[in-house]
Each structure stands twice: as structure tokens, then as C-alpha cells.
Design a protein around this motif. Structure first.
Motif, short mmCIF file in Angstrom:
data_model
loop_
_atom_site.label_atom_id
_atom_site.label_comp_id
_atom_site.label_asym_id
_atom_site.label_seq_id
_atom_site.Cartn_x
_atom_site.Cartn_y
_atom_site.Cartn_z
N GLU A 1 -14.48 33.02 18.95
CA GLU A 1 -14.71 31.37 18.89
C GLU A 1 -13.06 30.92 19.43
O GLU A 1 -12.16 31.44 18.75
N VAL B 1 -18.34 30.60 21.24
CA VAL B 1 -18.30 29.27 20.95
C VAL B 1 -16.90 28.69 21.09
O VAL B 1 -15.61 29.11 20.66
N THR C 1 -20.64 26.69 24.75
CA THR C 1 -21.11 28.15 24.58
C THR C 1 -21.72 28.76 25.61
O THR C 1 -21.96 28.06 26.59
N VAL D 1 -25.56 28.34 18.80
CA VAL D 1 -25.34 26.99 18.28
C VAL D 1 -26.55 26.36 17.97
O VAL D 1 -27.44 26.09 18.61
N ILE E 1 -23.09 28.29 13.78
CA ILE E 1 -23.05 29.52 14.40
C ILE E 1 -24.04 30.69 14.18
O ILE E 1 -23.95 31.02 12.97
#
Length: 169
Positions: A30, A61, A114, A120, A141
Motif C-alpha cells: 500500500e 493499492v 490498484t 478494492v 481493501i
């Protein structure tokens, strides 16, 4: 676990972490980025290299205020060179844009990207927080789901064929 992507380059306003997945679900990388509207080309390129390094992961993400107001998201075009380079970075790294709605005064400035379409979900704009002119973005997520293996068994007792199906979970 914090990742140090491109820390020996131009400093960017970004934070990258690896979230360890439970057994069988895999890790997720992330990233949270803030790209100032007047960021120079060298810092942009450093950010794009970080995005490239992170996009090689199985699940990524990336979220943040990436401030590219000159992009027409409907047809993925841009009038300015900086915005075209950003679109190329997204395209080169096979990233998908999750937010479709404007997040600041009718423009999509805040993005969630993403590399996995299923990663997501439940994206909602929640109004502004305090005096901010940006919309808050809420999303989930999602974890990878283990694949379900199924087995089809065919039985042949007589000249006619009968079958039974069983599933293994």
C-alpha cells in the motif's frame, strides 16, 4: 512493514508499506502519496520509479492526492506533458483507477489505483473533513480468496451414463 522504495533518489511525499497476508492470501503493498501541484519533473520521475517498483507486487493499492487536474479521465488524455507522463506511468504499470467521481471542485485529483480489479471495493465519497476542499474517500481493501477446487466424477454403471459431483473446499 515500511518499504524504502527509491529512498536514495529525489525525496517524494510518499509512504509505502507491506501488509502481511494471512496464510494463503498473499501480501499487499500500500502506498500513500501526495504530489504537490507544482512538483518538478525530477521528483515526478522518482515517484514514477517508486510506483513501478511497487507495481511488481502481486497486490498493490496506491492512494493519495496526485494533483493531475489536466487529465480527461473519460478518454485518458491530457493537455500537459506532466499529466501525459503520469498517464503513461499508470498505463506502463497496468494500474486501474478506482475513483470515478470528482474529489475536489468537480475534478478528480485524489486517486485510488490498484493492479488487481478485485482488490478494492465499497468506494464512497464521504464529504469533506473540516475545512478541507477535498472529499474524503472511504474504501475497503479486500483480501484474496483462496480458490475452490472442484472435482467432477463420472460413473459408468450401465450403458446409460450417470454422474455425481463433489466439491473439495
Amino acid at each position: 512493514m515500511e518499504l524504502h522504495l527509491g529512498m536514495d533518489e529525489e525525496p517524494t511525499e510518499s509512504l509505502w508499506v507491506r501488509i502481511k497476508g494471512k496464510a494463503g492470501t498473499g501480501d499487499t503493498i500500500e502506498g500513500v502519496c501526495y504530489r504537490p501541484p507544482n512538483q518538478d519533473d525530477q521528483v515526478d520521475e522518482a515517484l514514477y520509479r517508486q510506483i513501478g517498483a511497487a507495481s511488481g507486487s502481486q497486490a498493490l493499492v496506491l492512494m493519495g492526492a496526485l494533483n493531475q487536474p489536466n487529465i480527461c479521465w473519460r478518454d485518458n488524455t491530457a493537455r500537459h506533458k506532466q499529466s501525459r507522463r503520469f498517464l503513461k506511468c499508470i498505463d506502463d504499470n497496468l494500474l486501474l483507477r478506482v475513483i470515478e467521481e470528482p474529489t475536489r471542485r468537480g475534478v478528480v485529483l485524489d486517486l485510488v489505483l490498484t493492479n488487481k480489479e478485485w482488490l478494492v471495493g465499497n468506494v464512497k465519497l464521504k464529504g469533506s473533513l473540516g475545512c478541507s476542499v477535498h472529499e474524503m474517500v472511504e474504501f475497503k481493501i479486500l483480501r484474496a480468496v483462496r480458490s475452490v477446487h472442484s472435482k467432477l466424477t463420472t460413473l459408468d454403471r450401465k450403458p446409460t451414463v450417470s454422474w455425481a459431483a463433489s466439491k473439495e473446499v
